[in-house]
Design an enzyme around this catalytic site. Structure first.
Site, PDB file in Angstrom:
ATOM      1  N   TYR A  24      56.197   1.649  49.403  1.00 51.54           N
ATOM      2  CA  TYR A  24      56.007   1.296  50.775  1.00 51.54           C
ATOM      3  C   TYR A  24      56.003  -0.254  50.715  1.00 51.54           C
ATOM      4  O   TYR A  24      55.743  -0.899  52.160  1.00 51.54           O
ATOM      5  CB  TYR A  24      55.326   2.163  51.567  1.00 51.54           C
ATOM      6  CG  TYR A  24      55.527   3.634  51.867  1.00 51.54           C
ATOM      7  CD1 TYR A  24      56.554   3.688  52.400  1.00 51.54           C
ATOM      8  CD2 TYR A  24      54.659   4.509  51.214  1.00 51.54           C
ATOM      9  CE1 TYR A  24      57.079   5.397  52.606  1.00 51.54           C
ATOM     10  CE2 TYR A  24      55.000   5.863  51.242  1.00 51.54           C
ATOM     11  CZ  TYR A  24      56.388   6.013  51.634  1.00 51.54           C
ATOM     12  OH  TYR A  24      56.768   7.582  52.048  1.00 51.54           O
ATOM     13  N   HIS A  81      61.155  14.189  59.311  1.00 52.02           N
ATOM     14  CA  HIS A  81      61.782  15.523  58.505  1.00 52.02           C
ATOM     15  C   HIS A  81      61.458  16.688  59.093  1.00 52.02           C
ATOM     16  O   HIS A  81      61.818  17.894  58.565  1.00 52.02           O
ATOM     17  CB  HIS A  81      61.236  15.349  57.068  1.00 52.02           C
ATOM     18  CG  HIS A  81      61.596  13.904  56.494  1.00 52.02           C
ATOM     19  ND1 HIS A  81      62.643  13.410  56.803  1.00 52.02           N
ATOM     20  CD2 HIS A  81      60.736  13.243  55.927  1.00 52.02           C
ATOM     21  CE1 HIS A  81      62.449  12.020  56.104  1.00 52.02           C
ATOM     22  NE2 HIS A  81      61.168  11.879  55.798  1.00 52.02           N
ATOM     23  N   ASP A  88      63.434  16.659  70.626  1.00 52.84           N
ATOM     24  CA  ASP A  88      63.562  16.952  72.178  1.00 52.84           C
ATOM     25  C   ASP A  88      63.047  15.768  72.898  1.00 52.84           C
ATOM     26  O   ASP A  88      63.712  15.413  73.982  1.00 52.84           O
ATOM     27  CB  ASP A  88      62.913  18.165  72.366  1.00 52.84           C
ATOM     28  CG  ASP A  88      63.842  19.474  71.667  1.00 52.84           C
ATOM     29  OD1 ASP A  88      64.818  19.400  71.399  1.00 52.84           O
ATOM     30  OD2 ASP A  88      63.131  20.422  71.667  1.00 52.84           O
ATOM     31  N   HIS A 101      62.808   3.207  58.619  1.00 53.69           N
ATOM     32  CA  HIS A 101      61.810   3.630  57.609  1.00 53.69           C
ATOM     33  C   HIS A 101      61.634   2.418  56.617  1.00 53.69           C
ATOM     34  O   HIS A 101      62.818   1.682  56.297  1.00 53.69           O
ATOM     35  CB  HIS A 101      62.466   4.700  56.793  1.00 53.69           C
ATOM     36  CG  HIS A 101      62.636   5.823  57.744  1.00 53.69           C
ATOM     37  ND1 HIS A 101      61.757   6.625  58.153  1.00 53.69           N
ATOM     38  CD2 HIS A 101      63.936   6.513  58.523  1.00 53.69           C
ATOM     39  CE1 HIS A 101      62.173   7.692  58.868  1.00 53.69           C
ATOM     40  NE2 HIS A 101      63.346   7.434  59.074  1.00 53.69           N
ATOM     41  N   LEU A 102      60.437   2.404  55.984  1.00 51.12           N
ATOM     42  CA  LEU A 102      60.323   1.234  54.875  1.00 51.12           C
ATOM     43  C   LEU A 102      61.041   1.539  53.664  1.00 51.12           C
ATOM     44  O   LEU A 102      61.469   0.533  53.285  1.00 51.12           O
ATOM     45  CB  LEU A 102      58.752   1.190  54.764  1.00 51.12           C
ATOM     46  CG  LEU A 102      57.823   0.646  55.883  1.00 51.12           C
ATOM     47  CD1 LEU A 102      56.540   1.456  55.873  1.00 51.12           C
ATOM     48  CD2 LEU A 102      57.805  -0.732  55.889  1.00 51.12           C
ATOM     49  N   ARG A 112      63.691  14.546  52.536  1.00 50.90           N
ATOM     50  CA  ARG A 112      63.559  13.429  53.218  1.00 50.90           C
ATOM     51  C   ARG A 112      64.804  13.093  53.749  1.00 50.90           C
ATOM     52  O   ARG A 112      65.211  12.016  54.443  1.00 50.90           O
ATOM     53  CB  ARG A 112      63.015  12.251  52.385  1.00 50.90           C
ATOM     54  CG  ARG A 112      61.510  12.413  52.180  1.00 50.90           C
ATOM     55  CD  ARG A 112      61.056  11.256  51.339  1.00 50.90           C
ATOM     56  NE  ARG A 112      59.738  11.601  50.497  1.00 50.90           N
ATOM     57  CZ  ARG A 112      58.544  11.797  50.876  1.00 50.90           C
ATOM     58  NH1 ARG A 112      58.445  11.535  52.394  1.00 50.90           N
ATOM     59  NH2 ARG A 112      57.608  12.086  50.346  1.00 50.90           N
TER      60      ARG A 112
HETATM   61  C1  DQA Z   1      58.680   6.685  55.751  1.00 49.33           C
HETATM   62  C2  DQA Z   1      59.623   7.721  55.099  1.00 49.33           C
HETATM   63  C3  DQA Z   1      59.140   9.241  55.237  1.00 49.33           C
HETATM   64  O1  DQA Z   1      59.708  10.111  54.373  1.00 49.33           O
HETATM   65  C4  DQA Z   1      57.755   9.239  54.883  1.00 49.33           C
HETATM   66  O2  DQA Z   1      57.255  10.769  55.183  1.00 49.33           O
HETATM   67  C5  DQA Z   1      56.805   8.386  55.450  1.00 49.33           C
HETATM   68  C6  DQA Z   1      57.211   6.815  55.571  1.00 49.33           C
HETATM   69  C7  DQA Z   1      59.308   5.260  55.718  1.00 49.33           C
HETATM   70  O3  DQA Z   1      58.702   4.491  56.267  1.00 49.33           O
HETATM   71  O4  DQA Z   1      59.838   5.172  54.496  1.00 49.33           O
HETATM   72  O5  DQA Z   1      55.673   8.680  55.894  1.00 49.33           O
HETATM   73  O6  DQA Z   1      58.982   7.116  57.177  1.00 49.33           O
END
Ligand code: DQA
Length: 147
Positions: A24, A81, A88, A101-102, A112
């Site tokens: 991350y 996920h 909804d 997503h990072l 994922r």
């Molecule tokens: C995330 C990717 C997700 O799979 C993971 O559960 C996260 C971070 C990301 O920013 O890459 O908590 O959303």
């Protein structure tokens, strides 16, 4: 002044900087917030940047966005996920939604690869680290200008 862009962050993102930095990155969520606020301000937009570990909070904030936001940027963390309820809620929005997503979830574990956010998202940015949030602001502004 136009409505703010809501930037909604889900579970465990409060631990950015300490949490699996090899996946991350080393930016903290507070540093991302500062970068995003500066970037949006330069472009003449306001943001409302939030984080919660609670699924219900995210849903409440999405519902609030129906009236109060010009657009939504959402990194729902692991709820991406798992949460049909979040999908909804997002489906009730008629403003643009950018999923961020990072990391690039498609390069990671199979669980994922599926997102409950994507069917409600205008666009998806992943794998660019903190920069993804800045690109999401740019994308929203482009969408506002073209609508
Ligand atoms: C995330 C990717 C997700 O799979 C993971 O559960 C996260 C971070 C990301 O920013 O890459 O908590 O959303």
């Amino acid at each position: 002044m136009s409505k703010p862009i809501y930037i909604l962050n889900g579970p465990d993102l409060n631990l950015l900087g300490e949490r699996e930095p090899e996946i991350y990155g080393t930016d903290t969520l507070d540093s991302i917030r500062q970068q995003v606020e500066a970037h949006a301000t330069d472009a003449g937009h306001k943001v409302d940047f939030r984080q919660t570990n609670g699924e219900g909070d995210l849903i409440d904030w999405v519902q609030e966005a129906r009236e109060k936001a010009s657009g939504v940027i959402i990194n729902a963390g692991a709820y991406t996920h798992t949460s049909v309820a979040l999908l909804d809620a997002l489906l009730t929005l008629d403003i643009p939604v950018i999923e961020v997503h990072l990391s690039n979830p498609f390069k990671r574990e199979e669980f994922r690869h599926h997102s409950y956010v994507s069917p409600a998202a205008t666009g998806l940015i992943c794998g660019l680290g903190a920069q993804g949030y800045l690109r999401a602001i740019d994308a929203l502004i482009e969408l506002f200008n073209n609508s």
